[in-house]
Structures are given as structure tokens and as C-alpha cells.
Design a protein around this motif. Structure first.
Motif, PDB file in Angstrom:
ATOM      1  N   ASP A  24       0.814  -1.217   0.000  1.00 57.64           N
ATOM      2  CA  ASP A  24       0.000   0.000   0.000  1.00 57.64           C
ATOM      3  C   ASP A  24       0.848   1.268   0.000  1.00 57.64           C
ATOM      4  O   ASP A  24       0.630   2.171   0.828  1.00 57.64           O
ATOM      5  N   SER A  39       2.382   0.028   4.798  1.00 60.31           N
ATOM      6  CA  SER A  39       1.606  -0.534   5.923  1.00 60.31           C
ATOM      7  C   SER A  39       2.433  -1.499   6.769  1.00 60.31           C
ATOM      8  O   SER A  39       3.298  -2.211   6.238  1.00 60.31           O
ATOM      9  N   PHE A  41       0.655  -3.165   9.807  1.00 62.10           N
ATOM     10  CA  PHE A  41      -0.239  -4.036  10.586  1.00 62.10           C
ATOM     11  C   PHE A  41       0.167  -4.035  12.059  1.00 62.10           C
ATOM     12  O   PHE A  41       0.362  -2.966  12.608  1.00 62.10           O
ATOM     13  N   PHE A  84      -3.355  -0.493   8.650  1.00 61.82           N
ATOM     14  CA  PHE A  84      -3.540  -0.821   7.235  1.00 61.82           C
ATOM     15  C   PHE A  84      -2.955   0.301   6.368  1.00 61.82           C
ATOM     16  O   PHE A  84      -2.046   0.988   6.779  1.00 61.82           O
ATOM     17  N   ALA A  85      -3.541   0.486   5.184  1.00 62.15           N
ATOM     18  CA  ALA A  85      -2.972   1.411   4.196  1.00 62.15           C
ATOM     19  C   ALA A  85      -3.037   2.870   4.654  1.00 62.15           C
ATOM     20  O   ALA A  85      -4.085   3.359   5.039  1.00 62.15           O
ATOM     21  N   ILE A 134     -11.730   1.312   5.926  1.00 61.59           N
ATOM     22  CA  ILE A 134     -10.269   1.454   5.750  1.00 61.59           C
ATOM     23  C   ILE A 134      -9.898   2.417   4.632  1.00 61.59           C
ATOM     24  O   ILE A 134     -10.757   2.963   3.954  1.00 61.59           O
ATOM     25  N   ASP A 135      -8.594   2.600   4.428  1.00 64.14           N
ATOM     26  CA  ASP A 135      -7.994   3.302   3.293  1.00 64.14           C
ATOM     27  C   ASP A 135      -8.403   4.766   3.170  1.00 64.14           C
ATOM     28  O   ASP A 135      -8.825   5.217   2.091  1.00 64.14           O
ATOM     29  N   GLU A 208     -11.195   0.203  -3.183  1.00 63.65           N
ATOM     30  CA  GLU A 208     -10.403   0.641  -2.028  1.00 63.65           C
ATOM     31  C   GLU A 208      -9.224   1.498  -2.466  1.00 63.65           C
ATOM     32  O   GLU A 208      -8.988   1.677  -3.667  1.00 63.65           O
ATOM     33  N   GLY A 209      -8.505   2.014  -1.485  1.00 63.34           N
ATOM     34  CA  GLY A 209      -7.306   2.807  -1.751  1.00 63.34           C
ATOM     35  C   GLY A 209      -7.561   4.019  -2.625  1.00 63.34           C
ATOM     36  O   GLY A 209      -6.765   4.318  -3.524  1.00 63.34           O
ATOM     37  N   THR A 228      -6.728  -7.879  -3.115  1.00 68.24           N
ATOM     38  CA  THR A 228      -5.278  -7.662  -3.128  1.00 68.24           C
ATOM     39  C   THR A 228      -4.476  -8.902  -3.536  1.00 68.24           C
ATOM     40  O   THR A 228      -3.437  -9.174  -2.997  1.00 68.24           O
ATOM     41  N   HIS A 232      -5.960  -8.169  -8.682  1.00 68.11           N
ATOM     42  CA  HIS A 232      -5.775  -6.773  -8.268  1.00 68.11           C
ATOM     43  C   HIS A 232      -5.589  -5.861  -9.491  1.00 68.11           C
ATOM     44  O   HIS A 232      -4.916  -6.223 -10.448  1.00 68.11           O
ATOM     45  N   HIS A 271      -3.315  -1.132  -5.568  1.00 67.82           N
ATOM     46  CA  HIS A 271      -3.200  -0.155  -4.476  1.00 67.82           C
ATOM     47  C   HIS A 271      -2.107   0.881  -4.784  1.00 67.82           C
ATOM     48  O   HIS A 271      -0.992   0.815  -4.273  1.00 67.82           O
ATOM     49  N   LEU A 287       1.574  -1.648  -5.010  1.00 66.27           N
ATOM     50  CA  LEU A 287       2.090  -2.889  -4.444  1.00 66.27           C
ATOM     51  C   LEU A 287       2.111  -3.989  -5.495  1.00 66.27           C
ATOM     52  O   LEU A 287       1.357  -3.951  -6.471  1.00 66.27           O
ATOM     53  N   ARG A 301       3.543  -8.503   0.045  1.00 65.97           N
ATOM     54  CA  ARG A 301       3.328  -7.449  -0.938  1.00 65.97           C
ATOM     55  C   ARG A 301       4.404  -6.381  -0.774  1.00 65.97           C
ATOM     56  O   ARG A 301       4.634  -5.878   0.312  1.00 65.97           O
ATOM     57  N   PHE A 517      -1.912 -10.320   4.472  1.00 67.66           N
ATOM     58  CA  PHE A 517      -1.498  -8.929   4.302  1.00 67.66           C
ATOM     59  C   PHE A 517      -0.013  -8.706   4.550  1.00 67.66           C
ATOM     60  O   PHE A 517       0.545  -7.720   4.123  1.00 67.66           O
TER      61      PHE A 517
END
Ligand code: 6LW
Length: 547
Positions: A24, A39, A41, A84-85, A134-135, A208-209, A228, A232, A271, A287, A301, A517
């Protein structure tokens, strides 16, 4: 691994630009300097900040989350969630990172941190109310207004993983969302009423993203989708007004490697974020994963770079090669080469603080490691925690696996006093899929053991090999030749003995692990398994090299 000749290196660069777990990527430019965040995590410190002057060479300069005072990571025992991202932006002397502190059951909370120096210190987290999922991204418009972009689950989802994209103005002082929340993209609106074939649904999954850019007075909205993994992709929309309506580009997706065979050099590409250089070139960071030994992606990733021609209305990714594809190498940006010294192969533990490439799982609540007493060694205290949950901070210090073929060696002093006491090296994809090479006591005698942990239906733990030891000094070595691992040890650093040869590493891959992830890490580990202990392990040095 692609190895370019010295001559070719002057004109080409290789992907990934940030190897090992670095998903990300988000990028911003300030004058001639570029900054990127990825990212992390449940790993700590969180959100590494990288600096570059040529988009090809990058140096880790700090972390966005570097102190427990900034925010409390939301712990989960089963999954590596948390950070996350992120999106990084610069405006008027201030750097902004917007990110999600992910919890189980979608109790995700989005927050902003700020800094005047991207290397840190970064501020404490300002949480944003009313911003689900998220994102998150920020867009600083030239009229002074700031906009939040995020994704959400529509009220009436048409299929599983159906997401939409929404925009709302945000106050950059109070971090309150203001005005109307507008859903600008909802793939369900276009496709409602159609029967979706499996493959189409895949491509519409997980919007997303999102990031917004302004070019020639038009707003462009870049969005990733397809999940992802193998499907993707990245697509783009444009509008006269920030709140839409957004026009779909009929040549979308503008990037995907989904049509390539699963053993292609780079896969999972998506992403993305865009940057314009001081010379007017556009580049995309995104990514991608490198499968090897089949469809296995042990490193998770990583961050890649791909050129963009944006001389027309719509951007064309990789204009000089197969369009919309991320390749092992591309022509370099029109920027002066600006290399940094390579990340250390051997850490002799001579500094006062740990090198920036070392990571923990979760935030340490006590200082269980020490570099000053004795000097030149890393002393790690045995504690009851094992690397089997994400809710604790075990005595584990690790760096990313960045090469398909690598050798990791360490020299350790350790004298176990019970069967619960173990210390050594850990190659770990997640808390379920690992290779542990540990010294311990068994029936009063010292052994080195190789233990393989993997998830089948439940976590299984296999003792693959063990050998008796006579000394407290132990050298451990793990060698990876793509998906084959050799484990060896020595008591004098000269005579080596195999513990096990040709072990299949693919339990560390996406396909077989739970770490969807994350990526594989390798490092030093000490545990007293549920019991308290005053014992410790001393690591003299740790070496990691490869190609
Ligand atoms: C991230 C999402 C994604 O938030 O994976 O590939 C999630 N994209 O955008 C975690 O990295």
C-alpha cells in the motif's frame, strides 16, 4: 531476481523498489525530495517513512508510529490487523499521514498524524469521528479546502465485498468531517440488474485505496479493486467537480497484471498512488508480489514503481512497454541518480539503539532487550510470551525477508535452565506459519531443535530435527534457495552441521499461510513459555544477505 549490467543500471531500474513486506505505498514530493509510507499491521514501530531523490533508491528515515503515546494499537489475538494502508501528503510546511487503526468486527478508527520533519517526531493521533472503514486519503485543493476520501459498504450491497467510495470535506485543525458525505462511486449502481459472472464480480470487489489528484482543472479519482491478490487492478475516473459526477474511463483498468500466468515475475499489482516530478514526469507507486517456486509469495506485498504518460486526458501506465503492466524493470525516471548506502548486512549490535530495520510484534510495554550491558551484544530477556498470538509483545526482534535466496546467520550465547526456556532464530510469516531453530533443554541435556509450525486445519507443530549441544555458544544458519530451506548450526563458527536440508518453505507463502497482508520476517527470539524466567540470550551479531 533481475540482475542488470552496470551499463543497463544507468538506464533501467528493477522492481520492487522497496523489497519485503511494504504494501500500500503512498508517496508525496516536496521540492526535489520524495517520501513514501507503507503498511505495517501489528508490527512496531509502525508505518516506515522512506526518502528518495530519484524514485529508485530509497532510505528508511523513520516511522510514523514510533511512540506508544501516539495511539493505542487495537490488539487482536488471531489476526495481524492494526495499521492498514496509509496516505502521506504535504501541504504548507506540514506532512500529514492519514491511516486506520483496524480492529476486529470493523471497529476501524481512522486518524491523522502530522510532522514538520518526515523522519519524526510525528504527533499523537487525531481520531476522526464518522469515518468508517479502511484506506482513508486526504486531498488538499488549491482553494484551501481539504477533503477526506474513504470506502464503505453500501446500504444494500449487491454482492459480497461490494464497496463504494465516498468523499467529504474535513477541517484540518479539528479533524471533524463537515458538510455532506457523498458516495461518488458505487459499482452496484452501474451493474444492478445484471447477472454478474464470477470474473466480473471479482473485478468489482473491494473498491479501495482511493486517492484524488487535480490536473488541468479536472479532478481524477484513482481506485484499486479486484482484491489484493491475482485480480488486483487500478482504475481511474474524472470529474469537473470534486463531488462528482465522476466519469468512468473506458480503458479501465489502467493497471493490472491479472492476465499473466501466476508464476509471472510480479503479480497482485494494485493499491497505487501517483506523483509528478519536478520535471513534469508522472510516476505510479503500487504494491506487487513476486511469486517463486510456483504460485508462492513468501515475501508478501512489496512496493513497485511504474511510469505514466499523462500528456492526454487520461494517464497511460507503462507507455513504452506492454501498457498497463508492471514489469521487472523499466526505464529510469528523468532524475539524477541518488544512491544511499545499502542496509547493513551484518548488525554487530554496537550502537545504543536498534537499527531502523528491526521490528517487534506489538508495542513493547517493558524494555526486555538491551544493547549496553554487555556492550556490543543484544541481550534478550526470556519472557512467558511466544510468537503465537497478536495480542502480546513477545521477545522477538526481526527484519523483513527481502530476497528469494538468502542466508541468515547469528551467533548466540544461551544456557537454558529448563525445558520451557528456548532461544534462537525464527523465520515467521505469521503466528501460525514458522520455522523455529531454538536451543533448549531436554532431559537435562542441551539440544538445538528445528520446529515447523503450520496451519492445516488447526496449528500443528512438528519437531523436524534435533541435535545435542555441548556448549553455550551456538551459531545458527538458515539458507534459502527459493522455496528450499537448509538449516545448520555450529558450536565454534567453523565446523557446521546440517540440522535439516531441503525443507519446503511454501508454508510461509500467501497460498498456505494466514498472513494474507503481511510478509515473512526473520530474527532473534527467546521465550520461557508461560513461565517466568530471569534467563536471557545474548546475540553477538546477526547477518542477513541474499540476492
Ligand atoms: C489495504 C487495502 C489493501 O488497506 O489491502 O491491497 C489492505 N489493498 O487497500 C491491507 O494492506
Amino acid at each position: 531476481q533481475i540482475d542488470l549490467s552496470d551499463q543497463a543500471k544507468k538506464s533501467y531500474y528493477t522492481n520492487p523498489i522497496l523489497p519485503g513486506m511494504n504494501p500500500d505505498p503512498s508517496i508525496c514530493r516536496v521540492g526535489n525530495d520524495y517520501y513514501m509510507v507503507t503498511s505495517t499491521f501489528g508490527y512496531y514501530p509502525g508505518l516506515p517513512i522512506y526518502h528518495s531523490r530519484d524514485l529508485v533508491n530509497w532510505e528508511r528515515i523513520g516511522y510514523g508510529i514510533h511512540s506508544p503515546e501516539q495511539l493505542k494499537l487495537r490488539k487482536d489475538t488471531k489476526d495481524n490487523l492494526n495499521l492498514f494502508a496509509a496516505t502521506i501528503r504535504y501541504n504548507n510546511g506540514v506532512f500529514y499521514i492519514i491511516n486506520t487503526n483496524v480492529g476486529r468486527h470493523h471497529e476501524d478508527r481512522n486518524f491523522v498524524i502530522t510532522a514538520t520533519n518526515p523522519a519524526g517526531p510525528w504527533s499523537e493521533a487525531h481520531y476522526i469521528e464518522g469515518a468508517p472503514r479502511i484506506d482513508p486519503s486526504l486531498f488538499f485543493d488549491d482553494n484551501g479546502k481539504v477533503y477526506y476520501t474513504g470506502n464503505d459498504v453500501p446500504k444494500n450491497p449487491v454482492w459480497k465485498n461490494h464497496r463504494n467510495i465516498w468523499i467529504q470535506e474535513i477541517d484540518p485543525i479539528t479533524w471533524k468531517l463537515v458538510g455532506e458525505k457523498v458516495t461518488v462511486l458505487n459499482p452496484g449502481d452501474y451493474y444492478r440488474g445484471f447477472m454478474l459472472a464470477g470474473e466480473e464480480t471479482e473485478m468489482l470487489n473491494h473498491y479501495e485505496g482511493p486517492h484524488i489528484y487535480k490536473k488541468n482543472g479536472q479532478y481524477y479519482l484513482l481506485v484499486s479493486h479486484g482484491g489484493t491478490s491475482w485480480n488486483h487492478a487500478v482504475s481511474i475516473w474524472k470529474s469537473e467537480k470534486i463531488m462528482g459526477p465522476y466519469e468512468y474511463y473506458d480503458k479501465n483498468p489502467i493497471v493490472t497484471n491479472r492476465d499473466y500466468p501466476h508464476d509471472n515475475y510480479i503479480h497482485h499489482t494494485g493499491h497505487a498512488d501517483l506523483v509528478e516530478t519536478q520535471n513534469g514526469e508522472w510516476w505510479m507507486v503500487l504494491l506487487g508480489s513476486r511469486p517463486y517456486g510456483g504460485e508462492y509469495t513468501n515475501m508478501g506485498r512489496e512496493s513497485c514503481l511504474v511510469p505514466l504518460n499523462w500528456s492526454g486526458t487520461w494517464p497511460v501506465v507503462n507507455p513504452l512497454g506492454p501498457k498497463g503492466r508492471v514489469m521487472p524493470f523499466h526505464k529510469r525516471p528523468y532524475l539524477e541518480n541518488y544512491p544511499f548506502s545499502e542496509e547493513k548486512v551484518r548488525d554487530n549490535f554496537n550502537d545504543k539503539d536498534l537499527e531502523l530495520f528491526w521490528n517487534f510484534i506489538q508495542v513493547p510495554t517493558e524494555k526486555w532487550w538491551n544493547l549496553e550491558n554487555p556492550k556490543g551484544k543484544l541481550k534478550i530477556k526470556l519472557r512467558p510470551f511466544e510468537v503465537d498470538t497478536y495480542s502480546e509483545n513477545p521477545s522477538f526482534i526481526a527484519r523483513r525477508q527481502t530476497y528469494k535466496n538468502f542466508t541468515a546467520v547469528t551467533k548466540m550465547e544461551f544456557s537454558p535452565t529448563s525445558e520451557n526456556e528456548m532461544a534462537g532464530m525464527l523465520l515467521s510469516r505469521d503466528v501460525y506459519n514458522q520455522f523455529q531453530v531454538l536451543s533448549t533443554l531436554k532431559n537435562g541435556e542441551k539440544y538445538v531443535q528445528l520446529i515447523q509450525k503450520e496451519v492445516v486445519t488447526d496449528t500443528t507443530q512438528k519437531l523436524i530435527a534435533e541435535k545435542k549441544l555441548t556448549k553455550n555458544t551456538l551459531y545458527l544458519k538458515i539458507t534459502a534457495l527459493e522455496q528450499r530451506l537448509d538449516f545448520s548450526f555450529s558450536e565454534d563458527g567453523e565446523t557446521w552441521e546440517y540440522l535439516a536440508k531441503n525443507i519446503d518453505a511454501s508454508v510461509l507463502s500467501n497460498a498456505l499461510s494466514m498472513g494474507r497482508f503481511t510478509g515473512t520476517f526473520i530474527g532473534m527470539y527467546a521465550t520461557s513459555k508461560d513461565k517466568t524466567s530471569d534467563n536471557f540470550a545474548l546475540f553477538d551479531w546477526f547477518e542477513y544477505s541474499g540476492y
